[in-house]
Design an enzyme around this catalytic site. Structure first.
Site, PDB file in Angstrom:
ATOM      1  N   GLY A   1       0.816  -1.203   0.000  1.00  0.00           N
ATOM      2  CA  GLY A   1       0.000   0.000   0.000  1.00  0.00           C
ATOM      3  C   GLY A   1       0.846   1.246   0.000  1.00  0.00           C
ATOM      4  O   GLY A   1       2.065   1.188   0.199  1.00  0.00           O
TER       5      GLY A   1
ATOM      6  N   PRO B   1       2.566   4.836   1.162  1.00  0.00           N
ATOM      7  CA  PRO B   1       3.156   5.203   2.462  1.00  0.00           C
ATOM      8  C   PRO B   1       2.127   5.859   3.371  1.00  0.00           C
ATOM      9  O   PRO B   1       1.293   6.651   2.934  1.00  0.00           O
ATOM     10  CB  PRO B   1       4.264   6.194   2.078  1.00  0.00           C
ATOM     11  CG  PRO B   1       4.556   5.933   0.640  1.00  0.00           C
ATOM     12  CD  PRO B   1       3.268   5.485   0.031  1.00  0.00           C
TER      13      PRO B   1
ATOM     14  N   THR C   1      -0.294   4.390   5.194  1.00  0.00           N
ATOM     15  CA  THR C   1      -1.617   3.781   5.321  1.00  0.00           C
ATOM     16  C   THR C   1      -1.746   2.888   6.543  1.00  0.00           C
ATOM     17  O   THR C   1      -2.828   2.356   6.800  1.00  0.00           O
ATOM     18  CB  THR C   1      -1.939   2.969   4.057  1.00  0.00           C
ATOM     19  OG1 THR C   1      -0.848   2.084   3.769  1.00  0.00           O
ATOM     20  CG2 THR C   1      -2.173   3.887   2.867  1.00  0.00           C
TER      21      THR C   1
ATOM     22  N   LYS D   1       0.559   0.132   7.520  1.00  0.00           N
ATOM     23  CA  LYS D   1       0.968  -1.267   7.344  1.00  0.00           C
ATOM     24  C   LYS D   1       1.707  -1.780   8.584  1.00  0.00           C
ATOM     25  O   LYS D   1       1.424  -2.879   9.071  1.00  0.00           O
ATOM     26  CB  LYS D   1       1.851  -1.390   6.091  1.00  0.00           C
ATOM     27  CG  LYS D   1       1.148  -0.983   4.806  1.00  0.00           C
ATOM     28  CD  LYS D   1       2.033  -1.167   3.599  1.00  0.00           C
ATOM     29  CE  LYS D   1       3.167  -0.160   3.566  1.00  0.00           C
ATOM     30  NZ  LYS D   1       2.698   1.218   3.401  1.00  0.00           N
ATOM     31  N   THR D   2       2.643  -1.009   9.091  1.00  0.00           N
ATOM     32  CA  THR D   2       3.376  -1.429  10.283  1.00  0.00           C
ATOM     33  C   THR D   2       2.457  -1.508  11.488  1.00  0.00           C
ATOM     34  O   THR D   2       2.542  -2.447  12.293  1.00  0.00           O
ATOM     35  CB  THR D   2       4.530  -0.452  10.559  1.00  0.00           C
ATOM     36  OG1 THR D   2       5.360  -0.356   9.399  1.00  0.00           O
ATOM     37  CG2 THR D   2       5.358  -0.906  11.737  1.00  0.00           C
TER      38      THR D   2
ATOM     39  N   GLU E   1      -5.353  33.101 -10.006  1.00  0.00           N
ATOM     40  CA  GLU E   1      -6.156  32.219  -9.174  1.00  0.00           C
ATOM     41  C   GLU E   1      -7.632  32.291  -9.552  1.00  0.00           C
ATOM     42  O   GLU E   1      -8.343  31.286  -9.490  1.00  0.00           O
ATOM     43  CB  GLU E   1      -5.974  32.574  -7.694  1.00  0.00           C
ATOM     44  CG  GLU E   1      -4.557  32.385  -7.173  1.00  0.00           C
ATOM     45  CD  GLU E   1      -4.055  30.966  -7.362  1.00  0.00           C
ATOM     46  OE1 GLU E   1      -4.889  30.026  -7.366  1.00  0.00           O
ATOM     47  OE2 GLU E   1      -2.833  30.775  -7.504  1.00  0.00           O
TER      48      GLU E   1
ATOM     49  N   ASP F   1       1.485  24.202 -12.633  1.00  0.00           N
ATOM     50  CA  ASP F   1       0.256  23.832 -13.347  1.00  0.00           C
ATOM     51  C   ASP F   1       0.580  23.095 -14.635  1.00  0.00           C
ATOM     52  O   ASP F   1      -0.074  22.096 -14.978  1.00  0.00           O
ATOM     53  CB  ASP F   1      -0.571  25.086 -13.659  1.00  0.00           C
ATOM     54  CG  ASP F   1      -0.960  25.840 -12.397  1.00  0.00           C
ATOM     55  OD1 ASP F   1      -1.120  25.176 -11.354  1.00  0.00           O
ATOM     56  OD2 ASP F   1      -1.089  27.074 -12.459  1.00  0.00           O
TER      57      ASP F   1
END
Length: 611
Positions: A198, A200, A202, A204-205, A420, A496
């Protein structure tokens, strides 16, 4: 340090070593001769003049005292290097000098004094190594895994949110570790290896620790980079030692974080890394060798599954691949509630607002947002975190902190306002499914002189060709606004253009959205070997003529959207100028104010252009 080594633990041993070293230092200082005070010629002249009172002769040196230069003075010591002189003894006797001598030192004694410190250092090193202490030179081949016993893992599944599918996949692993006889009685075997894949952040560890905590078993944690050292064979030795320790504490879990540092695809030729590949080979052998009925389960985590070696991912090694993906809106809300357990909030419903604003955020991002909100509340001397702090924390994480100390010239502020507003109007008029939350011309972050915060109306997992084209148009809206108002462009549209070009390239090369090239993908380097074992191709898999056509398609896609947004903004140039003027006066404009501005400018017979 193990209890079998009382030599290191007892204080009398340390005191004995200190006394021995102190005595040795004293003996060495006692054997050090004083440096020569003058030459041998000066000594013979002083002897002839009758100034020498007594001497001590050794095989290497002559030392003694001279008569004082004045009445009542102190004798002056001297030392010279001995020179072979047959007349020296006769001269000393003739001048009635008191002579003493020293026996020559044994060479074996000198060698022993030299080797004794080295022997003590070697003895201490071996004792420390045999006790398993860190720093011993023989301990380099031992595993550096951090071992967490049952009581030292406080993490449970209740502490992990937003990964319900992954939790369901790992539930049977917990059941096996709790009662392995239920599976073995029916001939079932738990997967040898479980790979958590997955992006970084998320969790997992954290998920692997929760599995160990729920199963109430020891947990061996180690990073993939800790196996490989500069010494040849150390990585393979550490793999063997790690699995040996795990078998002794079975049932248990071995967790290897950042597996890609160890399990990268093996190369050939000059790019091969022999030490890393030998370590990987040893890991493959260990995965094949241990009996799953023993109760040792290997878990690993990576965010780069596409570069892992296919031999590591085949059945019988890492049998199960668990995807730990970015959470959806409900998952983000659950994660925020976990992190907000100890945070006082003015209204818990504000977390739903944050979950809606943070599409695509992972657990680490949400924890950071909540922490930033707490810091803002403390800075403002508030007792609870409110919606204003949460909203500002989201903007701070997404766009960076405000930099009000950066003073722009009036001309630059005006250009930024039009830029903008071009983004904002293009989003309102062209991008269905996207809403403008806020527009600001306050500098933020490293290089942003202004920003337009857009939020999707819902979580999306698929994007149509029209939606991707609309995103390109919105990204080009700022540059087009500058062209229409000033007749030239500035450097402010660089980011952009990078994002717009990347979307166009993915549409042509990866998604097959080119009418001219057809439903073909050329993005072979992104192909993952996770399930098919292929490593992927390179950019040279197609001809130069085809590469030229791909470049033309990308350029044509950007040109068509540039023309589209130019037409839309040119028809509403007065609205663009009015919005920029309002933005200059207030510096910040909300999405509701922008919607009211657009609604007031539209006539009843005008209809919004479809995206």
């Amino acid at each position: 340090m193990s209890p079998e080594s009382p030599v290191v633990r007892n204080p009398w041993w340390q005191a004995l070593v200190f006394v021995v070293l102190l005595a040795l230092g004293y003996q060495l200082m006692d054997h050090v001769e004083r440096p020569p005070s003058f030459t041998y010629t000066d000594f013979r002249e002083a002897l002839a003049a009758g100034k020498v009172r007594e001497v001590s002769v050794s095989p290497e040196r002559i030392s003694g005292t001279l008569a004082p230069e004045t009445e009542g003075g102190e004798p002056k010591p001297f030392s010279v290097v001995r020179v072979e002189d047959a007349d020296l003894t006769r001269e000393l006797v003739a001048h009635k000098v008191k002579v003493t001598g020293t026996l020559p030192g044994s060479p074996w004694l000198r060698l022993g004094l030299l080797l004794l410190p080295l022997g003590l250092i070697f003895l201490l090193t071996r004792v420390k190594t045999s006790a398993g202490g860190p720093g011993g030179y023989m301990s380099v081949g031992r595993s550096k895994a951090k071992v967490y016993v049952e009581k030292s893992i406080p993490v449970r599944f209740s502490d992990v949110a937003g990964v319900d599918e992954a939790r369901a996949e790992l539930q049977e692993v917990i059941e096996f570790l709790r009662s392995p006889e239920r599976f073995s009685r029916m001939g079932g075997k738990v997967p040898k290896g479980i790979l958590l894949v997955g992006p970084p952040g998320t969790g997992k560890t954290l998920l692997a620790k929760a599995v160990a905590g729920e199963a109430n078993v020891p947990f061996f944690s180690m990073s993939g980079s800790e196996f490989v050292e500069m010494f040849v064979g150390i990585g393979a030795a550490r793999v063997r030692d790690l699995f040996a320790q795990a078998r002794q504490k079975a049932p248990c879990i071995i967790f290897i974080d950042e597996l890609d540092a160890l399990g990268k695809v093996r190369a050939t030729g000059p790019n091969a890394h022999e030490e890393r590949e030998q370590t990987l080979n040893q890991l493959l052998v260990e995965l094949d060798g241990f009996d799953p009925r023993v109760g040792v389960i290997l878990m690993a985590a990576t965010n780069r599954a596409e570069i892992l070696d296919p031999a590591l991912l085949r059945a019988g090694r890492f049998d199960r691949h668990v995807l730990v993906d970015r959470p959806d809106r409900a998952g983000r809300l659950a994660i925020l509630k976990v992190h907000a357990r100890k945070t006082p909030l003015e209204d818990e419903k504000d977390l739903e607002f944050v979950a809606a604003m943070t599409v695509g955020a992972v657990g680490a991002d949400l924890a950071n947002i909540l922490n930033e909100a707490v810091l803002l509340a403390v800075r403002r001397q508030k007792e609870k975190v409110g919606r204003a702090e949460l909203e500002e924390a989201v903007e701070r994480v997404v766009a960076g902190p405000e930099r009000r100390n950066r003073v722009l010239s009036p001309a630059e502020r005006e250009r930024v306002a039009h830029h903008e507003m071009g983004h904002a109007l293009a989003s309102v008029l062209l991008a269905a499914g996207q809403t403008v939350k806020k527009i600001s011309i306050i500098p933020r972050g490293i290089g942003a002189l202004g920003y337009t915060l857009q939020l999707p109306t819902e979580d999306r997992y698929l994007m149509t060709r029209g939606e991707l084209e609309a995103r390109i148009a919105v990204l080009l809206g700022g540059r087009v606004a500058e062209e229409l108002v000033y007749g030239e462009v500035s450097t402010g549209a660089q980011d952009d253009l990078l994002k717009a070009t990347d979307i166009a390239r993915s549409m042509v090369k990866g998604y097959g959205m080119s009418d001219s090239l057809g439903p073909v993908t050329f993005d072979l380097e992104r192909r993952s070997p996770l399930y098919d074992g292929s490593v992927g191709g390179s950019r040279g898999d197609y001809s130069e003529e085809l590469a030229r056509r791909i470049d033309q398609e990308i350029r044509g896609l950007l040109d068509s959207q540039h023309a589209r947004v130019t037409r839309v903004l040119n028809e509403r140039i007065d609205l663009l100028r009015a919005g920029a003027a309002q933005l200059l006066a207030r510096e910040v404009m909300s999405g509701e104010e922008l919607a009211a501005l657009v609604a007031g400018a539209e006539t009843p017979d005008e209809s919004r252009e479809a995206a």
